[in-house]
Design a protein around this motif. Structure first.
Motif, PDB file in Angstrom:
ATOM      1  N   UNK A  77      -8.746  -9.417  -0.692  1.00 41.37           N
ATOM      2  CA  UNK A  77      -7.850  -8.103  -1.603  1.00 41.37           C
ATOM      3  C   UNK A  77      -7.566  -9.395  -2.765  1.00 41.37           C
ATOM      4  N   UNK A  78      -6.943  -8.778  -3.249  1.00 44.43           N
ATOM      5  CA  UNK A  78      -6.283  -9.300  -4.627  1.00 44.43           C
ATOM      6  C   UNK A  78      -4.535  -9.191  -4.286  1.00 44.43           C
ATOM      7  N   UNK A  79      -4.126  -9.862  -4.600  1.00 47.14           N
ATOM      8  CA  UNK A  79      -3.087 -10.654  -4.435  1.00 47.14           C
ATOM      9  C   UNK A  79      -2.114  -8.983  -4.435  1.00 47.14           C
ATOM     10  N   UNK A  80      -2.746  -8.271  -6.357  1.00 46.51           N
ATOM     11  CA  UNK A  80      -1.288  -7.398  -7.066  1.00 46.51           C
ATOM     12  C   UNK A  80      -2.287  -6.224  -7.166  1.00 46.51           C
ATOM     13  N   UNK A  81      -2.080  -5.487  -6.866  1.00 48.98           N
ATOM     14  CA  UNK A  81      -3.473  -4.212  -6.478  1.00 48.98           C
ATOM     15  C   UNK A  81      -4.416  -3.622  -7.652  1.00 48.98           C
ATOM     16  N   UNK A  82      -4.215  -2.914  -7.902  1.00 47.09           N
ATOM     17  CA  UNK A  82      -5.101  -2.480  -8.776  1.00 47.09           C
ATOM     18  C   UNK A  82      -5.640  -1.575  -9.008  1.00 47.09           C
ATOM     19  N   UNK A  83      -5.395  -0.857 -10.197  1.00 52.82           N
ATOM     20  CA  UNK A  83      -4.649   0.681 -10.413  1.00 52.82           C
ATOM     21  C   UNK A  83      -3.868   0.733 -10.822  1.00 52.82           C
ATOM     22  N   UNK A  84      -3.420   2.257 -10.579  1.00 50.75           N
ATOM     23  CA  UNK A  84      -1.943   2.820 -10.927  1.00 50.75           C
ATOM     24  C   UNK A  84      -0.830   2.259  -9.598  1.00 50.75           C
ATOM     25  N   UNK A  85       0.393   1.392  -9.972  1.00 55.21           N
ATOM     26  CA  UNK A  85       0.683   1.109  -8.488  1.00 55.21           C
ATOM     27  C   UNK A  85       1.951   2.458  -8.485  1.00 55.21           C
ATOM     28  N   UNK A  86       1.833   3.174  -7.243  1.00 54.66           N
ATOM     29  CA  UNK A  86       2.533   4.597  -6.820  1.00 54.66           C
ATOM     30  C   UNK A  86       4.417   4.448  -6.535  1.00 54.66           C
ATOM     31  N   UNK A  87       4.776   3.948  -5.489  1.00 54.31           N
ATOM     32  CA  UNK A  87       6.171   3.811  -5.081  1.00 54.31           C
ATOM     33  C   UNK A  87       6.304   2.452  -4.298  1.00 54.31           C
ATOM     34  N   UNK A  88       7.746   2.557  -4.576  1.00 59.13           N
ATOM     35  CA  UNK A  88       8.265   0.919  -4.138  1.00 59.13           C
ATOM     36  C   UNK A  88       9.683   1.544  -2.733  1.00 59.13           C
ATOM     37  N   UNK A  89       9.528   0.959  -2.401  1.00 61.54           N
ATOM     38  CA  UNK A  89      10.684   0.675  -1.255  1.00 61.54           C
ATOM     39  C   UNK A  89      11.357  -0.419  -0.979  1.00 61.54           C
ATOM     40  N   UNK A  90      12.459  -0.493  -1.201  1.00 62.88           N
ATOM     41  CA  UNK A  90      13.161  -2.088  -0.690  1.00 62.88           C
ATOM     42  C   UNK A  90      13.767  -2.038   0.458  1.00 62.88           C
ATOM     43  N   UNK A  91      13.296  -2.897   1.157  1.00 64.57           N
ATOM     44  CA  UNK A  91      14.247  -2.860   2.737  1.00 64.57           C
ATOM     45  C   UNK A  91      15.851  -2.820   2.756  1.00 64.57           C
ATOM     46  N   UNK A  92      16.433  -2.195   3.376  1.00 62.11           N
ATOM     47  CA  UNK A  92      17.716  -1.729   3.543  1.00 62.11           C
ATOM     48  C   UNK A  92      18.651  -3.096   3.139  1.00 62.11           C
ATOM     49  N   UNK A  93      18.154  -4.319   3.696  1.00 61.88           N
ATOM     50  CA  UNK A  93      19.040  -5.790   3.866  1.00 61.88           C
ATOM     51  C   UNK A  93      18.565  -5.856   1.983  1.00 61.88           C
ATOM     52  N   UNK A  94      17.753  -5.604   1.290  1.00 61.59           N
ATOM     53  CA  UNK A  94      17.577  -6.176  -0.073  1.00 61.59           C
ATOM     54  C   UNK A  94      16.262  -7.556   0.021  1.00 61.59           C
ATOM     55  N   UNK A  95      16.203  -7.504   1.261  1.00 67.67           N
ATOM     56  CA  UNK A  95      14.987  -9.027   0.931  1.00 67.67           C
ATOM     57  C   UNK A  95      13.418  -8.965   0.733  1.00 67.67           C
ATOM     58  N   UNK A  96      13.004  -8.303   1.617  1.00 60.52           N
ATOM     59  CA  UNK A  96      11.249  -7.549   1.616  1.00 60.52           C
ATOM     60  C   UNK A  96      11.142  -6.282   0.773  1.00 60.52           C
ATOM     61  N   UNK A  97       9.994  -6.326  -0.279  1.00 59.48           N
ATOM     62  CA  UNK A  97      10.345  -4.841  -0.699  1.00 59.48           C
ATOM     63  C   UNK A  97       8.712  -4.324  -1.104  1.00 59.48           C
TER      64      UNK A  97
END
Length: 706
Positions: A77-97
Motif C-alpha cells: 500500500x501507499x502510506x497516504x490515502x489514495x483519494x478523498x480522506x473522509x474522517x479523523x479521530x484523535x485518541x483521547x490521550x492525543x498521541x495517535x490519530x
C-alpha cells in the motif's frame, strides 16, 4: 461526529459495489464470538478473518497473496490515502490519530512525528466514519456494509458488526461498551453491544444520516438526518424518539451534546441551534453555518462555518471569538480539550486551543487523476502532468508546455493522439508513445470536454455552448457548431471521422464534418451521460443515469432500439470503450466495469472494484482491459474472465506497479512512501517493503510484474 461535506456528497452518489473474485472476511457472529468476562480485552473471532491466501480486502492491491510463514494475508500500500480522506479521530490521550478514506483503508498516525504507524485493511468499500473508544484501546470504523472494531495496539480486527442498514458513522458510548452506528439511504441508526457483537436496537428516519452523537450519560443519542431534522432518542427504550427538531434541517447537518449532556448543538449550512435536551426548548441560535461541531470540556463550542473556518465560541453565551488559523471540514478534540485536530483536503492541522495557535500541519492523503489510453500509456495528472509506459515503468516525460491541472483531455480511439486542454483555453495535442507535442490549438473559451477522431481531428465543448472543430492539420478552427441551448455533456466521433455526435440533456445532434452542418436531431427518452459509435459506424450508443436498457440508434434509420439487458440494477454508463473487433462494449456501471456483447445483446459478468472509472480502454490485442480509477490507480484485467492482473498506482508523480500475486516494481524515489501490510494471528502489522523480505521471506520477482 459529522461526515465532511465532500464525503457526504460522494456518499449520496454511492452505488452498489461488486467485488474482485476471491473470499473476503465475514461478519462477527454472536454465537461464535469468543465469550468474554466483563472488562476482558476483545478477541478476534477466527471465522471473521481472511483465510490464508485470501486478500486482506476487495480493495487490496495484492489480490492473490502467496503464502508466507505464519502469515494469513498481506498486501502492499501507499502510506497516504489514495483519494478523498473522509474522517479523523484523535485518541483521547492525543498521541495517535486515525483517519479513514475512500480508498477503503483506515490509517493510524503518530501525532508527534506525523508518520504513518499502521494501515488497517478489511473494509469491502470506502471507509467513512472513525472513532477511538473512550479508553483509547479500540478503534471503530464505518465501511458502509459494516462497522469494524480494531485493537489499536495490534491492528487486529476484533469485531465486524453488520446490520440491515448501511454504516457511515460510528460513535462510542461513554463507558465504551456500546457502539452507535448510522448511515444508509433509509437513514438508520443502530445500537450494538460490542463485546457480545449483539444488535440491541435500531430505528430509521427515512433519509441519509449526516451526524450522530452520544450524551455524556449514555442515556441519549442524537441524530441529524439530512433535510429531515434532528432527533434525540432514548438508548434504554429501543431508541425511541423523545425530541424532534426541524430548525436546522439541512443537507450539511451536524449534532453534538454538551459535556454535561444538558444541551445539544445542531448545525446546518445556515445556522447553529442549541436545544435544552430535557425540555426540547431552543436555548440559543447562532446566525452562522455549523458544518461540523464539537464542545470543549468547559462548555465552549467549536464551529466549522463558511470557508471551513473553525471559530471557537465562549462558554455560556457562546459568543464567537476570532477564527483559528487554517481550515477544516471535520474536527476531533483530545480528552483534556487542549489540542484540536482538523481535516481538510487530505491535510491534518493541529491547534493549541489554549493559545489559539497552529502547532503543525501534515498531509495524510493525496488526490490525483490518472488516465489510460488504448496503449499501455498512463497519464498522471497532479502537480505535474506526466506520461508513463505502465508495462515498463519508464517515464516518457512531462507534457511539454502544459501547466496546471488539465481542464479536459481526450484520447483518439486507437490511442494514437492525446489532446489536453488547460485552464488558459489552450489545447495541446501529443504523440503518447513519445510525449512529443504535435500542435497547439487556441480555444475561444474555456474547454469542458474534448474528443479526438482516429485521424487526429479535435472537437471541443467550450463555455459559450459551442462545439469547436479543428481539422487534421493546422491550428485554425475549421467549424464552430452553433445551436446548443445548454452546455453539451457528450461528444463522439464516428470511426471514419465523418460524423460528430453531440449531446445535451435529452437532445442528440449529428453533424457532418464535410460541411459543418447539422444533419439530424434526435430526442432521447432520458437525460444522457455519454455517447459512443460502434466501430462499424452502424449504431450510436447512449448511456443514461436512469436507462432501463443500454440503447442504440441504428444509423440507417435513426430508430432507437433496446440493445442490452440491464441486468440486476439500473445502468449508469459514464464511460465507454469498444473491443478492437467491435464485439464487446465496456461501460462503467453500478460501481463496476461491465462488458456487453453487442452482437447478442447479453450482459456479461461485472468485474472490477470501482467508485469512479474515469477512463476505460481495451489493449490493442483485445486481451486486456484497463481502467483509470478515481483512487489514482490504473487497473488491468483479463478481458476473457475479468480477473485482475496488475495495478499501477500514482504516488507523488511516480508510478508503482503491483501484480495480483504481490510482485512489485517501485522506483527508488517512491520506495519510502510504500509499505507492506501483513496480517498474522497476532495482528495487522505495517512494515517497510524491505522487511517483507527480511522478516517474512517474500522474494520479489520484478520480471513477473506484467
Amino acid at each position: 461526529m459529522p461526515l465532511p461535506r465532500l464525503a457526504a456528497f460522494a456518499l449520496l452518489a454511492f452505488c452498489l459495489v461488486l467485488l474482485f473474485d476471491g473470499p473476503t472476511a465475514g461478519q462477527t457472529n454472536p454465537k461464535t464470538a469468543p465469550k468474554l468476562k466483563p472488562g476482558a480485552p476483545l478477541v478476534a473471532d477466527p471465522n471473521d478473518l481472511p483465510k490464508p491466501g485470501a486478500p486482506l480486502s476487495a480493495w487490496a492491491l495484492v489480490q492473490r497473496p502467496p503464502a508466507l510463514k505464519n502469515v494469513r494475508s498481506w498486501s502492499i500500500e501507499t502510506k497516504r490515502h489514495r483519494w478523498v480522506v473522509v474522517a479523523l479521530s484523535i485518541r483521547p490521550d492525543g498521541k495517535k490519530l486515525a483517519t479513514s478514506g475512500h480508498d477503503g483503508i483506515v490509517r493510524i498516525w503518530d501525532v508527534e512525528t506525523g508518520e504513518l504507524e499502521r494501515a488497517l485493511l478489511g473494509h469491502e468499500v470506502a471507509a467513512y466514519g472513525v472513532a477511538w473508544s473512550p479508553d483509547g484501546k479500540y478503534l471503530a470504523s464505518a465501511g458502509y456494509y459494516s462497522a469494524r472494531v480494531w485493537d489499536g495496539a495490534t491492528g487486529m480486527q476484533v469485531r465486524n458488526l453488520k446490520g440491515k442498514q448501511g454504516v457511515t458513522l460510528v460513535a462510542w458510548s461513554p463507558d465504551g461498551t456500546k457502539l452507535l452506528t448510522g448511515g444508509g439511504g433509509s437513514g438508520g441508526i443502530a445500537l450494538w453491544d460490542v463485546a457480545a457483537a449483539k444488535l440491541l436496537s435500531e430505528t430509521e428516519y427515512g433519509t441519509q444520516i449526516a451526524s450522530i452523537s452520544f450524551s455524556s450519560s449514555g442515556e441519549q443519542v442524537a441524530t441529524a438526518a439530512t433535510r429531515a431534522g434532528t432527533y434525540i432518542a432514548d438508548t434504554a427504550n429501543k431508541l425511541k424518539t423523545v425530541h424532534t427538531f426541524k430548525d436546522a434541517a439541512d443537507p450539511d447537518a451536524a449534532v453534538a451534546f454538551s459535556p454535561d449532556g444538558k444541551l445539544l448543538a445542531a448545525g446546518s449550512a445556515k445556522q447553529v441551534v442549541v436545544y435544552n435536551t430535557a425540555t426540547g426548548a431552543v436555548v440559543r441560535k447562532l446566525a452562522e453555518p455549523g458544518l461540523a461541531l464539537i464542545w470543549t470540556p468547559n462548555g465552549g463550542l467549536l464551529v466549522v462555518g463558511s470557508g471551513y473556518q473553525v471559530t471557537p465560541h465562549t462558554p455560556g453565551e457562546l459568543a464567537p471569538e476570532k477564527p483559528l488559523p487554517g481550515t477544516a471540514g471535520a474536527l476531533s478534540l483530545t480528552a483534556d480539550g487542549t489540542h484540536l485536530f482538523g481535516l481538510n483536503s487530505g491535510v491534518v492541522t493541529q491547534w493549541d486551543l489554549e493559545k489559539k495557535t497552529t502547532i503543525k500541519s501534515y498531509t495524510v492523503g493525496e488526490i490525483m487523476s490518472i488516465a489510460c489510453g488504448q496503449t499501455p500509456i498512463v497519464l498522471v495528472r497532479g502537480t505535474e502532468e506526466v506520461l508513463w509506459d505502465a508495462m515498463s515503468g519508464k517515464k516518457i516525460g512531462a507534457l511539454e508546455k502544459h501547466t496546471g491541472e488539465p481542464a479536459a483531455l481526450g484520447w483518439s480511439p486507437m490511442g494514437k493522439f492525446l489532446a489536453v486542454a488547460d485552464i488558459k483555453n489552450a489545447i495541446r495535442v501529443y504523440d503518447p508513445p513519445t510525449g512529443k507535442l504535435l500542435r497547439t490549438l487556441a480555444a475561444p473559451a474555456a474547454v469542458s470536454l474534448l474528443a479526438v477522431a482516429v485521424d487526429g481531428r479535435v472537437a471541443a465543448v467550450t463555455a459559450d455552448k459551442k462545439v469547436v472543430v479543428w481539422a487534421v492539420a493546422g491550428d485554425d478552427v475549421q467549424y464552430s457548431l452553433v445551436g446548443h441551448k445548454n452546455l453539451p455533456r457528450a461528444l463522439a466521433w464516428s470511426r471514419d471521422g465523418k460524423l460528430l455526435a453531440t449531446g445535451e440533456g435529452k437532445d442528440i445532434f449529428l453533424w457532418s464534418i464535410d460541411t459543418g452542418k447539422q444533419v439530424k436531431a434526435l430526442e432521447h427518452p432520458r437525460d444522457l451521460l455519454s455517447l459512443t459509435w460502434s466501430p462499424d459506424g452502424k449504431q450510436l450508443w447512449v448511456g443514461c443515469t436512469e436507462e432501463v436498457t443500454l440503447a442504440a440508434y441504428q444509423a440507417a434509420t435513426w430508430k432507437l432500439q433496446p440493445a442490452i439487458d440491464r441486468g440486476p440494477s439500473s445502468l449508469a454508463a459514464v464511460t465507454f470503450a469498444w473491443s478492437p473487433d467491435g464485439t464487446n462494449l465496456l461501460g462503467y456501471r453500478s460501481g463496476a466495469i461491465q462488458q456487453w456483447n453487442a452482437k447478442t445483446g447479453k450482459l456479461g459478468p461485472a468485474f472490477g472494484f470501482q467508485i469512479g472509472a474515469t477512463t476505460l480502454a481495451f489493449s490493442p490485442d483485445g486481451k486486456t482491459i484497463q481502467g483509470g480509477c478515481a483512487d489514482r490507480v490504473v487497473r488491468y484485467w483479463d478481458a476473457a474472465n475479468g480477473k485482475p492482473r496488475l495495478t499501477v498506482v500514482a504516488d507523488r508523480a511516480e508510478i508503482i506497479a503491483v501484480s495480483v500475486d504481490g510482485n512489485y516494481r517501485v522506483p527508488e524515489a517512491a520506495e519510502p512512501e510504500i509499505i507492506a501490510v501483513v496480517l498474522t494471528d497476532k495482528g495487522q502489522e505495517t512494515v517497510p517493503l524491505k522487511e517483507l523480505t527480511a522478516k517474512y521471506g517474500f522474494k520479489n520477482m520484478v520480471a513477473n510484474v506484467k
